[in-house]
Scaffold this motif. Structure first.
Motif, PDB file in Angstrom:
ATOM      1  N   LEU A 645       0.831  -1.203   0.000  1.00 63.41           N
ATOM      2  CA  LEU A 645       0.000   0.000   0.000  1.00 63.41           C
ATOM      3  C   LEU A 645       0.867   1.256   0.000  1.00 63.41           C
ATOM      4  O   LEU A 645       0.588   2.225  -0.722  1.00 63.41           O
ATOM      5  CB  LEU A 645      -0.919   0.001   1.228  1.00 63.41           C
ATOM      6  CG  LEU A 645      -1.902   1.175   1.360  1.00 63.41           C
ATOM      7  CD1 LEU A 645      -2.876   1.189   0.196  1.00 63.41           C
ATOM      8  CD2 LEU A 645      -2.668   1.080   2.677  1.00 63.41           C
ATOM      9  N   ILE A 646       1.938   1.241   0.786  1.00 63.44           N
ATOM     10  CA  ILE A 646       2.845   2.396   0.823  1.00 63.44           C
ATOM     11  C   ILE A 646       3.499   2.598  -0.543  1.00 63.44           C
ATOM     12  O   ILE A 646       3.604   3.721  -1.041  1.00 63.44           O
ATOM     13  CB  ILE A 646       3.902   2.203   1.929  1.00 63.44           C
ATOM     14  CG1 ILE A 646       3.233   2.263   3.315  1.00 63.44           C
ATOM     15  CG2 ILE A 646       5.000   3.263   1.828  1.00 63.44           C
ATOM     16  CD1 ILE A 646       4.152   1.894   4.459  1.00 63.44           C
ATOM     17  N   GLY A 647       3.897   1.510  -1.166  1.00 64.16           N
ATOM     18  CA  GLY A 647       4.500   1.613  -2.497  1.00 64.16           C
ATOM     19  C   GLY A 647       3.519   2.133  -3.531  1.00 64.16           C
ATOM     20  O   GLY A 647       3.894   2.910  -4.416  1.00 64.16           O
ATOM     21  N   ALA A 651       5.504   6.127  -2.233  1.00 66.29           N
ATOM     22  CA  ALA A 651       6.366   6.430  -1.091  1.00 66.29           C
ATOM     23  C   ALA A 651       7.332   5.260  -0.905  1.00 66.29           C
ATOM     24  O   ALA A 651       6.966   4.098  -1.115  1.00 66.29           O
ATOM     25  CB  ALA A 651       5.540   6.644   0.166  1.00 66.29           C
ATOM     26  N   ASN A 652       8.556   5.559  -0.501  1.00 62.67           N
ATOM     27  CA  ASN A 652       9.575   4.533  -0.326  1.00 62.67           C
ATOM     28  C   ASN A 652       9.826   4.280   1.158  1.00 62.67           C
ATOM     29  O   ASN A 652       9.964   5.217   1.941  1.00 62.67           O
ATOM     30  CB  ASN A 652      10.882   4.983  -0.992  1.00 62.67           C
ATOM     31  CG  ASN A 652      11.986   3.972  -0.779  1.00 62.67           C
ATOM     32  OD1 ASN A 652      11.842   2.810  -1.134  1.00 62.67           O
ATOM     33  ND2 ASN A 652      13.085   4.423  -0.185  1.00 62.67           N
ATOM     34  N   SER A 671       9.965   4.347   8.601  1.00 60.43           N
ATOM     35  CA  SER A 671      10.441   5.575   7.950  1.00 60.43           C
ATOM     36  C   SER A 671      10.076   5.523   6.479  1.00 60.43           C
ATOM     37  O   SER A 671      10.390   4.543   5.783  1.00 60.43           O
ATOM     38  CB  SER A 671      11.961   5.717   8.101  1.00 60.43           C
ATOM     39  OG  SER A 671      12.320   5.788   9.472  1.00 60.43           O
ATOM     40  N   VAL A 672       9.405   6.584   5.995  1.00 58.61           N
ATOM     41  CA  VAL A 672       9.003   6.635   4.584  1.00 58.61           C
ATOM     42  C   VAL A 672       9.510   7.938   3.976  1.00 58.61           C
ATOM     43  O   VAL A 672       9.578   8.977   4.644  1.00 58.61           O
ATOM     44  CB  VAL A 672       7.468   6.534   4.424  1.00 58.61           C
ATOM     45  CG1 VAL A 672       6.982   5.147   4.776  1.00 58.61           C
ATOM     46  CG2 VAL A 672       6.758   7.564   5.281  1.00 58.61           C
ATOM     47  N   ASP A 673       9.870   7.890   2.695  1.00 57.09           N
ATOM     48  CA  ASP A 673      10.351   9.070   1.972  1.00 57.09           C
ATOM     49  C   ASP A 673       9.189   9.660   1.191  1.00 57.09           C
ATOM     50  O   ASP A 673       8.549   8.963   0.373  1.00 57.09           O
ATOM     51  CB  ASP A 673      11.491   8.685   1.024  1.00 57.09           C
ATOM     52  CG  ASP A 673      12.689   8.121   1.775  1.00 57.09           C
ATOM     53  OD1 ASP A 673      12.835   8.472   2.962  1.00 57.09           O
ATOM     54  OD2 ASP A 673      13.446   7.328   1.184  1.00 57.09           O
ATOM     55  N   LEU A 674       8.916  10.953   1.428  1.00 57.34           N
ATOM     56  CA  LEU A 674       7.742  11.608   0.856  1.00 57.34           C
ATOM     57  C   LEU A 674       8.120  12.903   0.160  1.00 57.34           C
ATOM     58  O   LEU A 674       9.214  13.437   0.366  1.00 57.34           O
ATOM     59  CB  LEU A 674       6.716  11.899   1.957  1.00 57.34           C
ATOM     60  CG  LEU A 674       6.217  10.680   2.745  1.00 57.34           C
ATOM     61  CD1 LEU A 674       5.483  11.129   3.999  1.00 57.34           C
ATOM     62  CD2 LEU A 674       5.315   9.829   1.871  1.00 57.34           C
ATOM     63  N   ALA A 675       7.163  13.433  -0.633  1.00 55.29           N
ATOM     64  CA  ALA A 675       7.417  14.659  -1.382  1.00 55.29           C
ATOM     65  C   ALA A 675       7.023  15.904  -0.596  1.00 55.29           C
ATOM     66  O   ALA A 675       7.730  16.906  -0.610  1.00 55.29           O
ATOM     67  CB  ALA A 675       6.672  14.621  -2.717  1.00 55.29           C
ATOM     68  N   ASP A 676       5.886  15.852   0.064  1.00 56.85           N
ATOM     69  CA  ASP A 676       5.409  17.050   0.763  1.00 56.85           C
ATOM     70  C   ASP A 676       4.318  16.666   1.760  1.00 56.85           C
ATOM     71  O   ASP A 676       4.009  15.470   1.935  1.00 56.85           O
ATOM     72  CB  ASP A 676       4.884  18.091  -0.234  1.00 56.85           C
ATOM     73  CG  ASP A 676       3.849  17.537  -1.200  1.00 56.85           C
ATOM     74  OD1 ASP A 676       3.134  16.566  -0.817  1.00 56.85           O
ATOM     75  OD2 ASP A 676       3.727  18.050  -2.325  1.00 56.85           O
ATOM     76  N   ALA A 677       3.742  17.689   2.403  1.00 59.40           N
ATOM     77  CA  ALA A 677       2.728  17.444   3.435  1.00 59.40           C
ATOM     78  C   ALA A 677       1.472  16.799   2.850  1.00 59.40           C
ATOM     79  O   ALA A 677       0.833  15.972   3.500  1.00 59.40           O
ATOM     80  CB  ALA A 677       2.376  18.759   4.132  1.00 59.40           C
TER      81      ALA A 677
END
Length: 711
Positions: A645-647, A651-652, A671-677
């Motif tokens: 679901l995260i993928g 999101a990584n 911990s997930v890598d995101l672009a913005d809020a």
């Protein structure tokens, strides 16, 4: 089912001029409309409206209120209509019946926001005609008396609503007998074991000490005779819930609780009340701090009486209330005394309160409250309040709820005095603003020009009026700060495209964005409700930056000098789209924090290190790590579905730590890598909707705050 003759007889006993024909017509109409309907107990439904009418007749209320009681469920539950009720019984009755119908449909025990809105509607209905709530209280009282016929879960719901709302409302209106009974009926449902234990202790006490009430009553009558005072004396044991509440408040067992008996002395004149007080204090020792004179300082609902507590036989404490018959009549019916009749004459009691003034005084401070939860808090504070009386330096009396502070006192005098308060003196001694004011104290407010309300005052003030005024002032001050910040952001954004953010340009932006004035645009820009790109777009659509344009990953933050490097704070992990500030570190660059990060408190006394920063508008890359707490079910395939679901949401997952493993759940820090809020919000919404996710929240840790390089 009580016959009409019995009800009419009850009314005629206190109001010989009653419109008997109209009462009988209402009885017949209500019976016919409810024909064939039954209550859960199996009784004919119309037995309920009759009993509600009997409760109100016992309070000697007017014909319109009694007729409303008989018809209060007709518009909602039968073929009857508003117009038909108005035609048959007049507009006054129709308006009252309609008001009760609307109150019945309010779910006062629902969710917080809806509950607050419904409380507002309750107060609006009360402000139109207080008799609406009188009928509703009588309706609730009879329903509580017959609650055993309901389902167990419904019993608990109704009992909780009664305890939280209707009982304190009855008490606030001066109908203390009704409050006592409503609380005790609700207590029987909510805590039957607690109530039963108190009843058992009463029985044991009577066996051990005999009839204490009869002995003390006899002693008091003897003292009245000795003093030559004509007075009626009556005693009673306090209600089980009243005793339970005292036990909880004082953290004492039943055996250590003293004032479980109450006595009432009713005299002929006000002067006799004070003579009775003297006779009782001569015969028994008064308990310090337990004397209240509500005759010289009446409550806002008209209640007048002298209260004292004395040590009676065997050192047992008893409470004594002393009042005249007229005071007693108001004490029994409270604000409702305005509509009560005696010998066919209405409202002659000099202590009866004008209901219009009462309800306007109760609700005026709530009218300006914009926030629903604030309104609900203010209403409940007022309904549950007991009063203390204090004095200004000039000797004027100020009434405040018990537990009030000098801040409440200042705002009670005038909002301007409250705003300018810097200190206070109680009985000529300087005291902290959080000091609790006691009965009879003199309070002096110390003011200073330029003083403004502090956010900490919200933790000190307890009155609705003070808290409302403080919140409004804080909002205005925040608005001024946001306007200044918005003006700076607008200036920077417009200069970036070779334009100036003049008043005319900002007025045009306000018009195109459909705001009343340019200050509203600037305030929203400063509070991050608007972006600079949106303001530019409103005036110069061709010059506004493309929101979809990629933002350079090496310089995503605006406000840094070319030689300054930046790092995201590990404590709050700010994301593009969130308001940010920078803290400078000599030789180590700038650490960027979210504006609401708790760690910023460490730098409050170093304003020269703060930088006003904001993120570039546009499309950011998903490279900003955020940590999330997840509690998920311990079942086959659950973790795999969560990762998938995260993928799917682009999101990584950069790290994962299992913090707690139980047979039925896992708790992990991911911990997930995101672009913005916005990216974070979408992901959290998706995870929260997943049935195997029990809990999700963003992880922030102020203890992780550290400068670049780790020192």
């Amino acid at each position: 089912m009580k016959p009409a003759d019995e009800l009419v007889g009850l009314i005629r006993a206190y109001n010989p001029r009653t419109n008997e024909k109209l009462i009988r017509a209402a009885y017949d109409y209500g019976r016919d409309m409810h024909e064939g309907q039954t209550r859960r107990s199996g009784e004919p439904y119309f037995t309920h409206p009759i009993e509600v009418a009997v409760i109100l007749a016992a309070q000697h209320l007017d014909d319109a209120t009694i007729i409303t009681a008989l018809l209060h469920d007709t518009i909602e539950d039968t073929q009857a209509s508003y117009d038909e009720v108005a035609t048959r019984f007049g507009d006054e009755v129709a308006v009252l019946v309609d008001g009760v119908t609307k109150l019945t449909n309010l779910q006062l025990s629902s969710t917080q926001t809806k509950q607050a809105e419904n409380f507002r509607k309750l107060f609006m209905a009360m402000s139109k005609d207080l008799r609406v709530i009188l009928v509703k209280l009588a309706d609730r009282l009879h329903n509580m008396r017959t609650i055993k016929a309901m389902r167990a879960d419904k019993q608990v719901q109704k009992a909780r609503e009664t305890m939280d709302i209707y009982a304190p409302l009855a008490g606030r209106m001066g109908m203390q007998w009704m409050r006592d009974e409503l609380e005790d009926l609700a207590f029987k449902v909510l805590n039957p074991e607690g109530r039963a234990s108190i009843m058992r202790r009463f029985i044991t006490l009577q066996k051990e000490a005999g009839d204490v009430i009869e002995r003390i009553t006899s002693d008091m009558r003897t003292e009245m005779t000795k003093a030559g005072i004509q007075a009626e004396v009556a005693g009673r044991a306090k209600k089980p819930y009243s005793i339970w509440r005292k036990m909880q408040a004082k953290d004492q067992g039943f055996s250590r609780l003293s004032d479980i008996y109450g006595f009432r002395v009713i005299t002929g004149t006000e002067g006799d009340c004070y003579r009775v007080l003297g006779a009782i204090h001569q015969r028994w020792r008064a308990v310090p701090g337990r004397f209240k004179d509500y005759i010289s300082q009446p409550k806002s609902n008209g209640y007048r009486s002298i209260h004292t507590t004395v040590s009676g036989r065997n050192g047992r404490r008893v409470e004594v209330q002393i009042r005249t018959q007229q005071m007693h009549d108001v004490a029994e019916t409270g604000v409702a005394a305005h509509w009560s009749y005696k010998d066919g004459v209405r409202g002659e009691n000099p202590f009866a309160v004008d209901p219009v003034k009462w309800i306007s005084g109760l609700s005026e401070q709530f009218d300006a409250e914009e926030d629903h939860e604030d309104f609900l808090e203010a209403v409940k504070l007022e309904m549950y309040s007991d009063q203390v009386f204090c004095f200004t330096p000039k000797g004027e009396v100020v009434k405040l709820p018990r537990g009030a502070t000098p801040i409440d006192f200042a705002y009670a005098i005038h909002t301007r005095i409250g705003h300018a308060c810097v200190g206070a003196k109680v009985d000529h001694q300087r005291v902290p603003l959080w000091t609790r004011i006691k009965n009879g104290q003199s309070v002096e407010v110390i003011t200073a020009e330029g003083q403004t309300p502090q956010a900490t005052w919200l933790d000190i003030a307890i009155t609705g009026k003070a808290r409302t005024a403080i919140r409004r002032a804080l909002r205005e001050m925040d608005r001024e700060r946001f306007v200044r910040l918005g003006a700076e952001l607008a200036r920077s954004a417009f200069e970036h495209v070779g334009k100036k953010a003049t008043d005319k340009v900002l007025d045009m932006a306000a018009k195109n964005l459909r705001f009343r004035e340019k200050e509203e645009v600037l305030a929203r820009l400063g509070s991050a409700e608007l972006t600079a790109a949106e303001v530019l777009q409103a005036v110069y659509p061709d010059l506004a930056p493309n929101e979809a344009e990629d933002v350079a990953t090496e310089r995503p933050v605006i406000g840094l000098s070319p030689d300054q490097s930046f790092h995201r704070a590990t404590c709050c992990q700010p994301l593009p789209g969130e308001r940010i500030v920078g803290i400078t570190f000599r030789g180590k660059g700038v650490v960027v924090h979210a504006i609401d990060c708790d760690s910023l408190g460490n730098y409050e006394d170093q304003p020269d290190r703060w930088l006003d920063l904001h993120w570039h508008s546009g499309k950011h890359q998903p490279i900003y790590t955020v940590q999330l707490w997840l509690t998920i079910g311990n079942d086959s395939g659950v973790l795999g579905r969560i990762c998938t679901l995260i993928g799917e949401h682009e999101a990584n997952i950069s790290d994962m730590e299992f913090v707690d493993r139980k047979p039925d759940f896992y708790r992990l820090l991911i911990s997930v890598d995101l672009a913005d809020a916005k990216h974070l919000h979408r992901l959290m919404m998706a995870l929260e909707a997943e049935t195997d996710v029990a809990e999700i929240e963003r992880y922030r840790n102020p203890e992780l705050s550290r400068p670049p390089g780790g020192d």
